[in-house]
Design an enzyme around this catalytic site. Structure first.
Site, short mmCIF file in Angstrom:
data_model
loop_
_atom_site.label_atom_id
_atom_site.label_comp_id
_atom_site.label_asym_id
_atom_site.label_seq_id
_atom_site.Cartn_x
_atom_site.Cartn_y
_atom_site.Cartn_z
N GLY A 96 0.83 -1.20 0.00
CA GLY A 96 0.00 0.00 0.00
C GLY A 96 0.87 1.25 0.00
O GLY A 96 0.81 2.05 -0.92
N ALA B 244 -0.66 -0.65 15.04
CA ALA B 244 -0.21 -1.57 16.09
C ALA B 244 -0.67 -1.09 17.46
O ALA B 244 -1.24 -1.86 18.25
CB ALA B 244 1.32 -1.72 16.05
N LEU C 127 6.56 -5.10 19.25
CA LEU C 127 5.68 -6.25 19.45
C LEU C 127 6.26 -7.51 18.83
O LEU C 127 6.17 -8.59 19.41
CB LEU C 127 4.31 -5.97 18.82
CG LEU C 127 3.43 -4.94 19.54
CD1 LEU C 127 2.21 -4.63 18.69
CD2 LEU C 127 3.00 -5.47 20.90
N LYS D 266 4.69 2.21 19.89
CA LYS D 266 4.74 3.43 19.08
C LYS D 266 4.47 3.22 17.58
O LYS D 266 4.06 4.14 16.90
CB LYS D 266 6.10 4.11 19.24
CG LYS D 266 6.29 4.81 20.59
CD LYS D 266 7.58 5.59 20.60
CE LYS D 266 7.68 6.51 21.80
NZ LYS D 266 8.95 7.26 21.77
N GLU E 178 6.54 3.56 9.35
CA GLU E 178 7.05 4.66 8.54
C GLU E 178 8.45 5.14 8.91
O GLU E 178 9.19 5.64 8.06
CB GLU E 178 6.05 5.82 8.59
CG GLU E 178 4.84 5.49 7.72
CD GLU E 178 3.61 6.32 8.02
OE1 GLU E 178 3.10 6.25 9.16
OE2 GLU E 178 3.15 7.02 7.12
MO1 MOS Z 1 0.81 5.46 5.36
S1 MOS Z 1 1.57 6.83 4.01
O1 MOS Z 1 -0.15 6.44 6.38
O2 MOS Z 1 -0.05 4.29 4.49
#
Ligand code: MOS
Length: 737
Positions: free
Chosen positions: A239, A509, A628, A699, A703
């Site tokens: 994605g 998460a 995790l 956390k 990204e």
């Molecule tokens: Mo991410 S850019 O919030 O799928």
């Protein structure tokens, strides 16, 4: 919260791994129906104007073609622009309304949908649709539009008077940095299968990061009853943000299904995907003023990003320099340039990937100007408070990231002079950069059904975009319910399941884990109540907070002999299943900043004669709270690093400004890193206990892995060659120029 073990924190293979590698996992365009109809999309060849005439007669004559839908003959769609606003839509502007009217806002916009019994017939017929346009003037070049920008909505608080401080600073660095348009290029094509369930009811399999977002959107656009459209997407082939908003093919699939009253599949071609969403190109101007000792006096960051003619998409490029480093003076500007292109969208760490690239490149240049080691410069400007909001962090182990990353990389063996390190005909370069991202959490719900045979089904409408959500949900549930991992089944990505936001922002998460914890607590409460009714119950006097699930039992936390098998409790109360649904609403707290951090180290080898660059080593030391699942989390960081290698050296979407069209719209011409481009990637998770951010200290890592990577590589290229290439990607022609 009950103590957790043994699954949380244990490297665990994906619970959906077998389904994926055996092909049992079905993707949106793989769901079938008897008499399935195939849709092929015709897209605009102009960048701006209107459709004067569409001639579909030749297309309609092709054997097997059932219909050709255009704005002139499509089924009804909502008029109001607001009906097309999904959860993630920009606040300002009108979303694309596919086949709504004759207006063309960008090249590649869908203008017709050919529906046929076979894909081949649909595709051939699509080539016969003739469209006449009235063309209007347009601009697709950011640089042509840079003096005609407007202010974006997210200005970061500045402080002091940066202009004066910069002018007075003893050491100054100012430069401009450019990042091009990038596309997500997930492996799975954008696709949707709309199954006609009869009676106007639809089940839609759609490649999306948010099934409930798409469900609400479709219900709004087609004025369907909420119960009449169900959206699912059990698996996603990548994605990276491209599936946060509904992609236009889902609208077309539903249009086709409503027009023909049958099931329709629409899959975009790779080329068509380039007109759906992308990381916007940015120009960043950085001005850094410092004392000779490497204390920042002023930071100025001015960002310009691109958006479309019809929506104001903006992500905050300057937030990161605003918060990261100690500096008494700072000022920020964020502007948008309107171009005749599709609306940009989120792509992995939107805003940070580009904004931190510029900041961390500039910091390296400042370090050289100061003759200070780049890590040392960052330590001198280190801040334990968010500089923008003047808040402490719930936790920030960035110092440890620098330390552990540098040690693993061998940074102390670096000769700081450019071109000083060599290996045969190759120049060796070592560079580093900081990474930073948010640690977000969203409201989410989970349903758990626990059966007397010791099996749990955990369900939520979240997606697993390939990050490992199925797996971490199973781990958290297994621990909190005291069950073996194999006894937990996870269901997700179905709009009829308990409420969840889109899977994005690295918040899944933390959000889903706490929803599971909340729901598991509900189950514990229910079973404790039942256990107390048992004769001579060892839990007769136990309080809820004193209990936990362990080894299939409801047990007292401190006295392990006070435990009752869950199966016995259920048998005693004549239950064969217990079911609870819980919603976790994260506490809104403005008292602390919540972020993940990283230190990224890169080694490049540059062929001195040919300019060929290889990234031979990357060390990424990440502080992101409790991890995790170290195995899937490591994969997330590695994937982010690979994305960063692509950003630094390969990726760029080129626009033909005469035609207003993306030129290199396929993955032969749009270069992404391949195996040969990826060498050693070492991921370190720095211990970062955080009891404040949320009870489990999570956390999120989706990204942070990409942020800072391109800057670390660019800085390494400078160290190797003595050359600063400030416009990405760093291709060999720029290096040899
Ligand atoms: Mo991410 S850019 O919030 O799928």
């Amino acid at each position: 919260m009950a103590p957790v073990a043994p699954f949380i924190g244990t490297p665990t293979s994906r619970v959906d791994g077998r389904a994926k590698v055996t092909g049992a996992a079905k993707y949106a365009a793989e769901f079938d129906a008897p008499d399935l109809v195939y849709g092929a999309v015709v897209t605009s060849t102009i960048a701006n104007g209107r459709i004067a005439r569409i001639d579909t007669s030749d297309a309609l004559r092709v054997a097997g073609v059932l219909d050709v839908l255009t704005h002139e003959n499509r089924p009804r769609m909502a008029k109001a622009a607001s009906a097309y606003k999904d959860d993630v839509a920009p606040e300002k502007g009108t979303p694309l309304r596919p086949l709504y009217d004759d207006k063309v806002l960008f090249s590649g916009q869908p203008v017709a949908l050919v529906l046929a019994e076979e894909w081949e017939a649909a595709r051939f017929a699509a080539s016969l649709v003739r469209v006449d346009y009235e063309t209007e003037e347009f601009v697709t070049d950011l640089f042509a539009q840079r003096d005609n920008t407007f202010e974006a909505d997210q200005p970061d608080k500045g402080r002091g008077s940066a202009g004066q401080a910069y002018a007075a600073a003893s050491v100054r660095h100012a430069a401009e940095y450019f990042t091009p348009i990038e596309h997500h290029n997930p492996m799975e094509l954008y696709g949707s299968t709309a199954l006609w369930d009869g009676d106007g009811k639809l089940t839609v399999y759609d490649k999306t990061q948010g099934v409930q977002n798409v469900q609400r959107y479709l219900a709004g656009v087609f004025k369907l009853k909420a119960d009449d459209v169900r959206v699912m997407d059990p698996y996603m082939g990548g994605g990276f943000g491209s599936g946060l908003r509904p992609q236009y093919q889902v609208v077309l699939a539903v249009l086709g299904a409503l027009a023909l009253k049958c099931s329709v599949r629409v899959v975009l071609t790779r080329r068509q995907m380039y007109a759906v969403g992308y990381r916007p190109a940015t120009i960043a101007r950085l001005e850094l003023g410092a004392s000779p000792h490497g204390m920042l006096d002023s930071v100025t960051q001015e960002a310009i990003a691109i958006t479309s003619q019809h929506e104001d998409f903006a992500r905050n490029d300057t937030a990161w320099s605003a918060q990261l480093y100690r500096s008494p003076h700072a000022t920020y500007a964020h502007r948008l340039a309107r171009l005749a292109l599709p609306t940009p969208c989120d792509m992995r760490a939107p805003g940070a990937t580009t904004g931190v690239y510029a900041l961390e490149f500039a910091m390296d240049e400042l370090a050289v100007a100061l003759n200070i080691d780049p890590i040392e410069l960052r330590l001198r400007c280190y801040s334990d408070r968010d500089q923008s909001e003047d808040l402490p962090y719930t936790s920030k182990k960035l110092r440890e990231c620098y330390r552990q990353g540098a040690e693993a990389f061998g940074w102390d063996r670096r000769n700081p002079a450019p071109r000083a390190m060599r290996d045969g005909s190759e120049l060796l370069g070592w560079g580093m950069a900081t990474g930073v991202w948010e640690a977000l959490q969203q409201e989410a719900a989970v349903r758990i059904v626990l059966t007397a045979n010791g099996h749990a089904e955990v369900a939520s409408a979240f997606s697993d975009i390939g990050t490992g959500t199925y797996t971490i949900m199973a781990q958290v549930a297994a621990d909190l319910l005291g069950l073996p991992l194999d006894n937990v089944t996870v269901k997700l990505a179905d709009s009829t399941l308990p409420q969840a936001p889109v899977e994005g922002g690295s918040w899944t998460a933390a959000s889903v884990s706490h929803a599971i914890a909340k729901t598991a607590e509900g189950l514990r409460k229910e079973l404790l109540r039942a256990a107390k009714t048992m004769p001579n119950s060892p839990l007769a006097k136990a309080r809820l907070a004193d209990t936990r699930f362990a080894d299939g039992k409801l047990a007292h936390n401190n006295e392990s002999d006070r435990a009752v098998p869950v199966a016995d409790i259920m048998r005693h109360s004549d239950l064969d299943r217990v079911e609870q649904q819980g919603t976790n609403k994260p506490k809104e707290s403005k008292s602390h900043a919540r972020n993940t951090h990283s230190a990224v180290f890169a080694e490049v080898r540059v062929d001195e004669d040919l300019g060929v660059i290889r990234v031979t080593r990357v060390v990424s030391a990440v502080a992101a709270g409790r991890i995790l699942n170290p195995k899937t989390a490591k994969s997330q960081i590695m994937g982010g690093v690979v994305g960063g290698i692509g950003m630094a050296l390969h990726e760029e979407t080129l626009v033909d400004h005469a035609l207003g069209r993306m030129m290199n719209a396929d993955i032969a011409e749009y270069h992404v890193p391949v195996n040969a481009d990826v060498h050693d990637i070492d991921v370190i998770f720095v211990e970062e206990p955080d009891e404040m951010i949320n009870p489990l200290g999570i956390k999120g890592v989706g990204e942070i892995g990409i942020v800072g990577v391109a800057a670390a590589i660019a800085n390494a290229v400078y160290h190797a060659t003595g050359k600063r290439v400030r416009d990405l990607p760093i291709t060999l022609d720029k290096l040899l120029r």
